[in-house]
Design an enzyme around this catalytic site. Structure first.
Site, PDB file in Angstrom:
ATOM      1  N   ASP A 188      17.260  24.024  -2.642  1.00 42.36           N
ATOM      2  CA  ASP A 188      16.645  23.161  -4.161  1.00 42.36           C
ATOM      3  C   ASP A 188      16.904  23.827  -5.439  1.00 42.36           C
ATOM      4  OD1 ASP A 188      15.565  21.397  -2.336  1.00 42.36           O
ATOM      5  OD2 ASP A 188      13.645  22.400  -2.275  1.00 42.36           O
ATOM      6  N   ARG A 237      25.056  45.761   6.257  1.00 47.65           N
ATOM      7  CA  ARG A 237      26.169  46.667   6.127  1.00 47.65           C
ATOM      8  C   ARG A 237      25.938  47.666   4.738  1.00 47.65           C
ATOM      9  NH1 ARG A 237      31.822  43.785   8.235  1.00 47.65           N
ATOM     10  NH2 ARG A 237      30.972  43.537  10.170  1.00 47.65           N
ATOM     11  N   GLU A 281      14.022  13.016  -3.513  1.00 44.25           N
ATOM     12  CA  GLU A 281      13.097  12.546  -2.649  1.00 44.25           C
ATOM     13  C   GLU A 281      11.625  12.626  -3.407  1.00 44.25           C
ATOM     14  OE1 GLU A 281      12.792  14.764   0.798  1.00 44.25           O
ATOM     15  OE2 GLU A 281      13.196  16.740  -0.144  1.00 44.25           O
ATOM     16  N   GLY A 335      12.748  26.861   4.882  1.00 42.95           N
ATOM     17  CA  GLY A 335      14.181  26.105   5.077  1.00 42.95           C
ATOM     18  C   GLY A 335      15.439  26.801   5.051  1.00 42.95           C
ATOM     19  N   ARG A 371       8.326  27.907  10.075  1.00 41.76           N
ATOM     20  CA  ARG A 371       7.022  27.934   9.092  1.00 41.76           C
ATOM     21  C   ARG A 371       6.149  28.711   9.874  1.00 41.76           C
ATOM     22  NH1 ARG A 371       9.441  25.487   4.668  1.00 41.76           N
ATOM     23  NH2 ARG A 371      10.853  23.673   5.185  1.00 41.76           N
ATOM     24  N   CYS A 372       5.110  29.280   8.840  1.00 44.51           N
ATOM     25  CA  CYS A 372       4.127  30.309   9.421  1.00 44.51           C
ATOM     26  C   CYS A 372       2.856  30.185   8.466  1.00 44.51           C
ATOM     27  CB  CYS A 372       4.574  31.660   9.572  1.00 44.51           C
ATOM     28  SG  CYS A 372       3.507  32.796  10.385  1.00 44.51           S
ATOM     29  N   ASP A 424      15.242  25.975  -7.032  1.00 44.43           N
ATOM     30  CA  ASP A 424      13.932  25.837  -7.746  1.00 44.43           C
ATOM     31  C   ASP A 424      13.271  27.130  -7.857  1.00 44.43           C
ATOM     32  OD1 ASP A 424      13.340  26.251  -5.157  1.00 44.43           O
ATOM     33  OD2 ASP A 424      11.755  24.919  -5.062  1.00 44.43           O
ATOM     34  N   GLY A 469      29.868  10.923 -10.217  1.00 48.57           N
ATOM     35  CA  GLY A 469      29.614   9.732 -11.271  1.00 48.57           C
ATOM     36  C   GLY A 469      28.859   8.643 -11.073  1.00 48.57           C
ATOM     37  N   ASP A 492      10.417  29.656  -2.585  1.00 44.44           N
ATOM     38  CA  ASP A 492       8.816  29.795  -3.097  1.00 44.44           C
ATOM     39  C   ASP A 492       7.753  30.502  -2.094  1.00 44.44           C
ATOM     40  OD1 ASP A 492       7.370  29.613  -5.802  1.00 44.44           O
ATOM     41  OD2 ASP A 492       6.288  28.545  -4.302  1.00 44.44           O
ATOM     42  N   ARG A 515      21.394  20.750   4.672  1.00 43.33           N
ATOM     43  CA  ARG A 515      21.091  22.143   4.581  1.00 43.33           C
ATOM     44  C   ARG A 515      22.486  22.777   5.351  1.00 43.33           C
ATOM     45  NH1 ARG A 515      15.128  22.676   6.318  1.00 43.33           N
ATOM     46  NH2 ARG A 515      13.954  22.023   4.470  1.00 43.33           N
ATOM     47  N   ARG A 557      11.709  17.814  -3.623  1.00 46.69           N
ATOM     48  CA  ARG A 557      10.568  17.402  -3.847  1.00 46.69           C
ATOM     49  C   ARG A 557       9.837  17.489  -5.044  1.00 46.69           C
ATOM     50  NH1 ARG A 557       9.675  19.305   1.657  1.00 46.69           N
ATOM     51  NH2 ARG A 557       9.397  17.683   3.050  1.00 46.69           N
ATOM     52  N   THR A 596      17.414  29.164  -0.670  1.00 44.62           N
ATOM     53  CA  THR A 596      16.803  27.530  -1.015  1.00 44.62           C
ATOM     54  C   THR A 596      17.912  26.661  -1.446  1.00 44.62           C
ATOM     55  OG1 THR A 596      15.151  26.100  -1.750  1.00 44.62           O
ATOM     56  CG2 THR A 596      15.429  27.993  -2.872  1.00 44.62           C
TER      57      THR A 596
END
Length: 318
Positions: A126, A24, A221, A10, A71-72, A128, A184, A102, A251, A170, A124
């Site tokens: 997230d 650079r 989510e 992502g 994605r691969c 995480d 708040g 990750d 994002r 997630r 990322t």
């Protein structure tokens, strides 16, 4: 010496700042640098191009990634990686910087084990990744969420309603937690500390009983969707809810100053490590100091969430 750089998984704001720093810093040290387009997919197909200073001009302020991402899942296959390594060797490249999360680091580790000196840079939203206090893109995404929460609160106040805002995350709740405290929110739901919906309903009811007309609930989510949260709440209390899913808006956008500086420092450090003959590490920033963590340790340890901040969020939302 030749270094290649790719972005994978992502996208996150600040990836372009990291790409710019790799190019650079490398050229400053007399190193040729190559961009791999479309992530590991591009590595498999040989979509590799030499980068010059002008190729990264005016990109530090842009969101997304100029190298594109994909994605691969095929990269888990050893034959696919063998093909990717062959493309690198055809260009005389034996060093690689992978900017991503990750999943991207798992691909980076496999290349490290198979003879390509590889360093990971955590990109990322997230937040995480173990071994760094913050990942590239988190701060920008956080501020995007806060801006949305502030605007939604205006409508929540005007119509005296409870709004449930679903944010990304997630498996990690940092975006929800930090945005909830900064915005708040009356209730924050994160994967690391599940809360009974009945308890959430009771908290909202207590506020209504003392005359509170509106509430903001932020849910990651990974806990449940905003729609599910609203449905569950109405099992326990009579409340008029509206749901908002922020989605991929989180994002995008110009990276914050903090993300630009973080990306620049981490990417430049990655170049330094490769130049020194290091491999198999993810770079990070802890207590404002650069550090490196072996890939296997990154995968082994979970990024701890800030339990004290979560406790504070409950104390401040009474």
């Amino acid at each position: 010496m030749k270094i290649a750089v790719l972005t994978s998984g992502g996208d996150s704001p600040g990836m372009n700042a990291a790409i710019r720093a790799v190019v650079r810093k490398s050229i400053f040290n007399g190193i040729e640098v190559y961009g791999v387009y479309q992530g590991f997919q591009g590595l498999m197909t040989g979509n590799i191009k030499k980068l010059e200073l002008g190729d990264v001009g005016d990109i530090i302020q842009r969101g997304g990634t100029v190298l594109y991402s994909a994605r691969c899942p095929e990269f888990k296959n050893k034959e696919a990686r063998k093909q990717a390594i062959e493309h690198l060797k055809n260009h005389g490249i034996d060093k690689l910087i992978v900017i991503g999360g990750d999943g991207s680091f798992h691909g980076a580790q496999r290349l490290h084990e198979e003879g390509i000196a590889t360093i990971g840079v955590p990109g990322t939203i997230d937040n995480d990744i173990y071994g760094t206090d913050f990942t590239i893109g988190f701060d920008t995404a956080l501020n995007t969420i806060i801006d949305s929460v502030d605007k939604i609160r205006d409508t929540a106040t005007s119509h005296e309603r409870t709004f449930i805002i679903e944010v990304m995350g997630r498996h990690a709740g940092d975006l929800a937690l930090w945005a909830g405290v900064a915005g708040g929110a009356e209730t924050i739901l994160i994967p690391e500390s599940p809360m009974d919906i009945k308890e959430v309903a009771e908290r909202i009811q207590m506020g209504m009983d003392r005359g509170k007309k509106h509430s903001i609930i932020i849910v990651a989510e990974g806990v449940m969707s905003a729609a599910e949260c609203g449905k569950e709440l109405r099992h326990y209390i009579n409340v008029d809810t509206r749901e908002s899913v922020l989605g991929h808006i989180q994002r995008g956008g110009k990276p914050s100053g903090r993300d630009r500086v973080l990306a620049s420092r981490l990417a430049a450090y990655a170049v330094e490590l490769l130049t020194a003959g290091e491999s198999g590490y993810a770079v990070g920033m802890m207590n404002n100091e650069l550090n490196k963590t072996e890939f296997h340790q990154v995968f082994k340890e979970a990024q701890p969430y800030d339990e004290k901040l979560y406790k504070l969020s409950k104390e401040l939302s009474i």
